[in-house]
Design a protein around this motif. Structure first.
Motif, short mmCIF file in Angstrom:
data_model
loop_
_atom_site.label_atom_id
_atom_site.label_comp_id
_atom_site.label_asym_id
_atom_site.label_seq_id
_atom_site.Cartn_x
_atom_site.Cartn_y
_atom_site.Cartn_z
N GLY A 1 0.77 -1.23 0.00
CA GLY A 1 0.00 0.00 0.00
C GLY A 1 0.80 1.28 0.00
O GLY A 1 0.24 2.37 -0.10
N LEU A 2 2.14 1.18 0.12
CA LEU A 2 2.94 2.40 0.15
C LEU A 2 3.01 3.06 -1.22
O LEU A 2 3.22 4.26 -1.32
CB LEU A 2 4.36 2.08 0.65
CG LEU A 2 4.45 1.56 2.09
CD1 LEU A 2 5.90 1.31 2.47
CD2 LEU A 2 3.82 2.55 3.04
N GLY A 3 2.84 2.26 -2.26
CA GLY A 3 2.82 2.84 -3.60
C GLY A 3 1.66 3.81 -3.76
O GLY A 3 1.77 4.82 -4.46
N ALA A 4 0.54 3.51 -3.12
CA ALA A 4 -0.61 4.40 -3.19
C ALA A 4 -0.30 5.75 -2.54
O ALA A 4 -0.74 6.80 -3.01
CB ALA A 4 -1.81 3.76 -2.49
N LEU A 5 0.49 5.73 -1.46
CA LEU A 5 0.90 6.97 -0.81
C LEU A 5 1.72 7.82 -1.76
O LEU A 5 1.54 9.04 -1.86
CB LEU A 5 1.72 6.66 0.46
CG LEU A 5 2.37 7.87 1.14
CD1 LEU A 5 1.30 8.82 1.65
CD2 LEU A 5 3.27 7.41 2.29
N LEU A 6 2.62 7.17 -2.50
CA LEU A 6 3.45 7.87 -3.47
C LEU A 6 2.59 8.49 -4.56
O LEU A 6 2.88 9.58 -5.06
CB LEU A 6 4.47 6.91 -4.08
CG LEU A 6 5.48 7.50 -5.07
CD1 LEU A 6 6.39 8.49 -4.37
CD2 LEU A 6 6.30 6.40 -5.71
N ALA A 7 1.51 7.81 -4.91
CA ALA A 7 0.66 8.28 -5.99
C ALA A 7 -0.14 9.53 -5.58
O ALA A 7 -0.50 10.34 -6.44
CB ALA A 7 -0.31 7.18 -6.42
N VAL A 8 -0.44 9.70 -4.29
CA VAL A 8 -1.28 10.82 -3.86
C VAL A 8 -0.50 11.89 -3.11
O VAL A 8 -1.00 13.00 -2.92
CB VAL A 8 -2.45 10.33 -2.98
CG1 VAL A 8 -3.32 9.36 -3.76
CG2 VAL A 8 -1.94 9.67 -1.70
N SER A 9 0.72 11.59 -2.66
CA SER A 9 1.49 12.55 -1.86
C SER A 9 2.50 13.29 -2.72
O SER A 9 3.45 12.69 -3.23
CB SER A 9 2.20 11.82 -0.71
OG SER A 9 3.10 12.70 -0.06
N ASP A 10 2.30 14.58 -2.87
CA ASP A 10 3.25 15.39 -3.63
C ASP A 10 4.61 15.42 -2.95
O ASP A 10 5.65 15.43 -3.61
CB ASP A 10 2.72 16.81 -3.79
CG ASP A 10 1.54 16.87 -4.76
OD1 ASP A 10 1.47 16.00 -5.65
OD2 ASP A 10 0.70 17.77 -4.61
N VAL A 11 4.61 15.47 -1.62
CA VAL A 11 5.87 15.55 -0.88
C VAL A 11 6.68 14.27 -1.08
O VAL A 11 7.89 14.32 -1.38
CB VAL A 11 5.62 15.78 0.62
CG1 VAL A 11 6.93 15.72 1.39
CG2 VAL A 11 4.94 17.13 0.84
N ALA A 12 6.03 13.11 -0.91
CA ALA A 12 6.74 11.83 -1.07
C ALA A 12 7.25 11.68 -2.49
O ALA A 12 8.40 11.25 -2.71
CB ALA A 12 5.81 10.67 -0.71
N TYR A 13 6.43 12.02 -3.46
CA TYR A 13 6.85 11.89 -4.86
C TYR A 13 8.02 12.83 -5.17
O TYR A 13 9.00 12.42 -5.78
CB TYR A 13 5.67 12.21 -5.79
CG TYR A 13 6.04 12.11 -7.25
CD1 TYR A 13 6.00 10.89 -7.92
CD2 TYR A 13 6.44 13.24 -7.95
CE1 TYR A 13 6.36 10.79 -9.26
CE2 TYR A 13 6.80 13.15 -9.28
CZ TYR A 13 6.75 11.94 -9.93
OH TYR A 13 7.12 11.85 -11.26
N GLY B 1 7.36 3.39 -9.36
CA GLY B 1 6.28 3.25 -8.38
C GLY B 1 4.94 3.66 -8.95
O GLY B 1 3.93 2.97 -8.77
N ILE B 2 4.91 4.79 -9.65
CA ILE B 2 3.68 5.26 -10.27
C ILE B 2 3.21 4.26 -11.32
O ILE B 2 2.02 3.96 -11.46
CB ILE B 2 3.88 6.64 -10.90
CG1 ILE B 2 4.22 7.67 -9.81
CG2 ILE B 2 2.63 7.07 -11.66
CD1 ILE B 2 3.15 7.84 -8.77
N PHE B 3 4.17 3.73 -12.10
CA PHE B 3 3.85 2.75 -13.14
C PHE B 3 3.19 1.52 -12.51
O PHE B 3 2.13 1.07 -12.96
CB PHE B 3 5.11 2.36 -13.89
CG PHE B 3 4.96 1.10 -14.71
CD1 PHE B 3 4.20 1.09 -15.87
CD2 PHE B 3 5.59 -0.07 -14.32
CE1 PHE B 3 4.06 -0.07 -16.63
CE2 PHE B 3 5.47 -1.23 -15.07
CZ PHE B 3 4.70 -1.22 -16.22
N TYR B 4 3.80 0.98 -11.46
CA TYR B 4 3.26 -0.22 -10.84
C TYR B 4 1.90 0.03 -10.20
O TYR B 4 0.98 -0.78 -10.34
CB TYR B 4 4.24 -0.76 -9.80
CG TYR B 4 5.29 -1.71 -10.36
CD1 TYR B 4 5.25 -2.10 -11.69
CD2 TYR B 4 6.31 -2.20 -9.57
CE1 TYR B 4 6.21 -2.96 -12.21
CE2 TYR B 4 7.28 -3.07 -10.08
CZ TYR B 4 7.21 -3.44 -11.41
OH TYR B 4 8.16 -4.30 -11.92
N VAL B 5 1.77 1.15 -9.46
CA VAL B 5 0.54 1.38 -8.73
C VAL B 5 -0.63 1.71 -9.67
O VAL B 5 -1.79 1.49 -9.33
CB VAL B 5 0.72 2.50 -7.68
CG1 VAL B 5 0.66 3.89 -8.33
CG2 VAL B 5 -0.33 2.39 -6.57
#
Length: 206
Positions: A61-73, A127-131
Motif C-alpha cells: 500500500g505504500l505505492g498508493a501513498l506515493l501516488a497521492v502525496s506530492d511531498v513523497a513523490y 512506483g507510479i507505473f506499478y501502482v
C-alpha cells in the motif's frame, strides 16, 4: 477479465514496455561493453531487485501513498534525479580511455548490483507505473497482494531475458566496443543519456 486473459494481456503489455529503450537498457549496454558480461549481469540483477522492492511497496500500500502525496513523490524524484546526475557526470567528465589492468580493477571495484538497484528504486516513475498499471490486470475476486507479486515476477522474468539478450549481443561485439576510442565515446554518450534522464525526471509530474 479471466485469469488467462489477464496474464496474456499483461505479458504482452509488459513485453512491449520492456523492449522500449530506457535507462535500464542504456546502463546494461554500457556496462556489458565496458566492464564485461559478468558485471552487466550484476546490474541486471540489481534492476530486478529494484522491481521487487517497488512491487513490495505497492503490495503493502505504500505505492498508493506515493501516488497521492506530492511531498513523497517530489522527495524521491529529486533523489533519483540527483543520483542519475552523479552517474552521468562521472561518465561524462571522467570517461575511461583504455582497459589496462588498473582500469579493469577499478571497474570490478564498483558495485554493479547496487548501481542497478538504486537506479530503479530512486525512480518514482516505477512506483507510479506499478501502482497505476498492475491493478488493471488483477482479476476480480483475487488477492491483490499475491497478484501484485505474480505480475512483478512476470515483468522481472521478461526484463531478465531481455537483459541477457542485450549482454550476449554486446559480447559478440566486445572486441570493437572495447577499443579505447569507442570506450571513451560510450562513456560520454551514456553520461549524456543519464543526464537527459535526470532532467526528464526532475521536470516530470505525476
Amino acid at each position: 477479465m479471466s485469469v488467462t486473459d489477464a496474464l496474456l494481456a499483461y505479458t504482452l503489455a509488459a513485453t512491449l514496455l520492456t523492449l522500449t529503450p530506457g535507462l535500464d537498457t542504456a546502463l546494461i549496454l554500457r556496462t556489458a561493453a565496458a566492464d564485461g558480461s559478468k558485471k552487466a549481469v550484476h546490474v541486471a540483477l540489481g534492476i530486478d531487485t529494484g522491481c521487487f522492492i517497488w512491487g513490495a511497496l505497492v503490495a503493502f500500500g505504500l505505492g498508493a501513498l506515493l501516488a497521492v502525496s506530492d511531498v513523497a513523490y517530489s522527495l524521491l524524484k529529486w533523489c533519483g534525479a540527483a543520483y542519475l546526475c552523479w552517474l552521468g557526470l562521472q561518465l561524462l567528465l571522467r570517461p575511461r580511455q583504455q582497459f589496462s589492468l588498473a582500469a579493469e580493477g577499478s571497474a570490478r571495484s564498483g558495485n554493479g548490483f547496487m548501481r542497478g538497484m538504486l537506479g530503479n528504486v530512486l525512480n518514482p516513475k516505477m512506483g507510479i507505473f506499478y501502482v497505476s498499471f498492475l491493478p488493471q490486470f488483477i482479476p476480480a475476486g483475487h488477492s491483490p497482494f499475491a497478484w501484485t507479486f505474480l505480475l512483478v515476477s512476470i515483468h522481472v522474468l521478461i526484463g531478465t531475458l531481455w537483459s541477457l539478450t542485450l549482454i550476449i549481443a554486446t559480447g559478440y561485439a566486445a572486441q570493437v566496443l572495447k577499443k579505447p576510442a569507442v570506450v571513451k565515446w560510450m562513456d560520454r554518450t551514456t553520461g549524456v543519456v543519464f543526464l537527459l534522464f535526470a532532467a526528464k525526471l526532475a521536470i516530470s509530474k505525476r
